[in-house]
Design an enzyme around this catalytic site. Structure first.
Site, mmCIF file in Angstrom:
data_model
loop_
_atom_site.group_PDB
_atom_site.id
_atom_site.type_symbol
_atom_site.label_atom_id
_atom_site.label_comp_id
_atom_site.label_asym_id
_atom_site.label_seq_id
_atom_site.Cartn_x
_atom_site.Cartn_y
_atom_site.Cartn_z
ATOM 1 N N ASP A 72 2.688 3.801 -4.192
ATOM 2 C CA ASP A 72 2.344 2.476 -4.728
ATOM 3 C C ASP A 72 0.834 2.291 -4.849
ATOM 4 O O ASP A 72 0.043 3.056 -4.299
ATOM 5 C CB ASP A 72 2.905 1.381 -3.815
ATOM 6 C CG ASP A 72 2.369 1.470 -2.386
ATOM 7 O OD1 ASP A 72 2.294 2.592 -1.840
ATOM 8 O OD2 ASP A 72 1.997 0.427 -1.825
ATOM 9 N N GLU A 138 3.004 1.436 0.888
ATOM 10 C CA GLU A 138 1.994 1.546 1.938
ATOM 11 C C GLU A 138 1.155 0.277 1.993
ATOM 12 O O GLU A 138 0.820 -0.226 3.064
ATOM 13 C CB GLU A 138 1.092 2.763 1.663
ATOM 14 C CG GLU A 138 0.101 3.084 2.776
ATOM 15 C CD GLU A 138 -1.237 2.371 2.673
ATOM 16 O OE1 GLU A 138 -1.991 2.374 3.660
ATOM 17 O OE2 GLU A 138 -1.533 1.779 1.624
HETATM 18 ZN ZN LIG Z 1 -4.056 3.844 0.113
#
Ligand SMILES: [Zn+2]
Length: 475
Positions: A72, A138
């Site tokens: 992401d 994340e």
């Molecule tokens: Zn990162």
């Protein structure tokens, strides 16, 4: 393979929508990449992907190496931008040796880590067995790393490709936990002839409770409590509210108090004087404190004095800031705690939110105990929130010595060896994969998470060279 192979793949990745929580297209791209290259690929139920490449001939005895990055990206754009992150490719230009996003984030965090892994997978470099792990979400809480299942990968050595300063090797991060305290209170009838005052402390630097906790910044919640504490007998508390997110240093706090009419002006004067004292104490590290004290109108009844005394005493007594520095890594904060916020949003309950960090899990538990004990002594209920483990620096790590030797050989100097006082996915992996040896490095990025994020192309060359050398010399 060279840094251009990495850049070419990264250019392709900039066309793939991959906002945190919406990584499906990125996941599909990785799966297709694996099948196009005849590589084994598996995806877990949350969307983490693992692509495996068997060892080159003669490298069968080299231990498996895990290369890890996250799928992401943070999607931020300028106010005037019409960019649609669900659909539009990222627009960028090459300027003065940097690849710069025009109106949005670039997604080099962590697209460049993905690109480097894929470039190595499609190369014919003589490496041992490789497992390339691509986690999801994340940026919004490390959901992928948190949900990863035991045994999803088998390598015992992991390189995280999500760092932002070429020439720096990261070997540790902080774990965290929160303590939430709840004070019950009742409202009582005030004495007659009272004036209602609104006091405010604001416009301080605040910042991140990990990265900025050692920068000597004002905590407005604690400073407001500091003003109120020695005056406990001369006011009733109507409202105390300040701070925001649990991982931010409190930048703004407001108190509304009732004082005897005769006493109102001197109370205001004392507050102004107090704020000047605080401003003087922090004149270098947090120079722009602003404050106001003025009369206002209140209609509610004040908080009962016994709850007021318990609350304000606890806010003065509770620790805030750095508790210990690392014994191994210069200038690294080992343990800290943040008095994040105080809220009176629910009737009859005052909520105080705090968060603790440490690269040493036992030290994290101890500071959480201290904070919790302080609130319990003050008669509050407490709960622990969102614990996650730290990654304690190991200066004798094998992968560290491989990476340092390689860097020295290639560039004739030592890399900096560091750790951070914030969370990395590496900390979470340790929960399920206890004996992992890990390191984190990457090319130089600037302005990450903001429009105009950029990648230093020369640093990408060095990073690529270094990574190639590490994966081929590892044994
Ligand atoms: Zn990162």
């Amino acid at each position: 393979m060279d840094s251009n192979s990495v850049l070419n793949i990264f250019r392709e990745i900039t066309t793939i929508p991959r906002e945190s929580g919406h990584e499906e297209k990125m996941t599909a791209y990785l799966q297709k990449f694996a099948s196009d290259h005849n590589l084994q690929c598996k995806t877990d139920s949350i969307g983490n992907v693992l692509i495996t490449k068997e060892a080159a001939p003669g490298k069968e005895d080299v231990p498996t190496l895990v290369l890890q990055s996250h799928q992401d990206m943070v999607c931020e754009k300028t106010a005037s931008s019409a960019h649609n992150f669900d659909r539009d490719p990222i627009r960028y230009e090459i300027r003065d040796g940097w690849m710069v996003a025009l109106e949005t984030t670039l997604g080099a965090d962590d697209g460049i880590g993905i690109a480097a892994s894929l470039a190595i997978l499609e190369s014919d470099l003589p490496t041992g067995r490789l497992e390339c792990l691509f986690t999801i979400s994340e940026e919004t809480g490390m959901d992928g790393a948190m949900a990863i299942e035991e045994g999803f990968f088998t390598g015992k050595t992991l390189i995280n490709l999500d760092s932002e300063d070429e020439g720096q090797m990261f070997i540790g991060c902080a774990g965290g936990v929160g303590v939430l305290a709840e004070f019950d209170y009742e409202r009582t009838n005030p004495a007659m002839g009272q004036a209602c005052l609104r006091l405010r402390l604001h416009n301080t630097l605040g910042g991140h409770s990990g990265d900025d906790i050692n920068k000597g910044r004002i905590n407005t919640v604690q400073q407001m409590a500091r003003f109120l504490y020695p005056r406990m007998d001369s006011f009733h508390l109507m409202l105390l509210a300040g701070g925001g997110k649990h991982n931010a240093i409190a930048r703004e706090t407001e108190a509304i108090v009732l004082v005897a009419k005769d006493n109102a002006q001197s109370f205001i004067n004392e507050f102004n004087q107090f704020a000047q004292t605080v401003a003087a104490e922090y004149h270098t590290t947090d120079p722009d404190l602003k404050w106001e004290a003025s009369e206002t109108v209140c209609s509610e009844k004040p908080v009962a004095d016994e709850a007021k005394i318990r609350l304000i005493s606890a806010l003065v007594a509770v620790e805030h800031g750095v508790l210990a520095m690392s014994q191994d890594i210069p200038d690294l904060v080992e343990t800290s705690t943040n008095l994040a916020s105080v809220r009176m949003n629910r009737p009859g309950v005052i909520e105080v939110c705090t968060s603790q960090r440490s690269s040493v899990d036992s030290a994290k538990e101890f500071i959480a105990d201290k904070v919790e004990a302080c609130f319990r002594l003050a008669g509050a209920r407490t709960v622990r929130t969102d614990p996650y483990p730290g990654w304690a620096p190991n200066v004798n790590s094998h992968i560290l010595s491989v990476c340092v030797d390689s860097y020295r050989r290639l560039f004739g100097k030592d890399p900096e060896v560091k750790a951070i006082h914030a969370g990395l996915e590496c900390g979470l992996f340790l929960e399920k994969f206890h004996d992992l040896d890990m390191i984190s490095f990457g090319p130089t990025l600037r302005g990450v998470h903001a429009p105009g994020e950029k990648l230093d192309l020369e640093s990408n060359e060095k990073f690529t060279k270094h990574l190639i050398d590490v994966v081929t010399s590892f044994r």
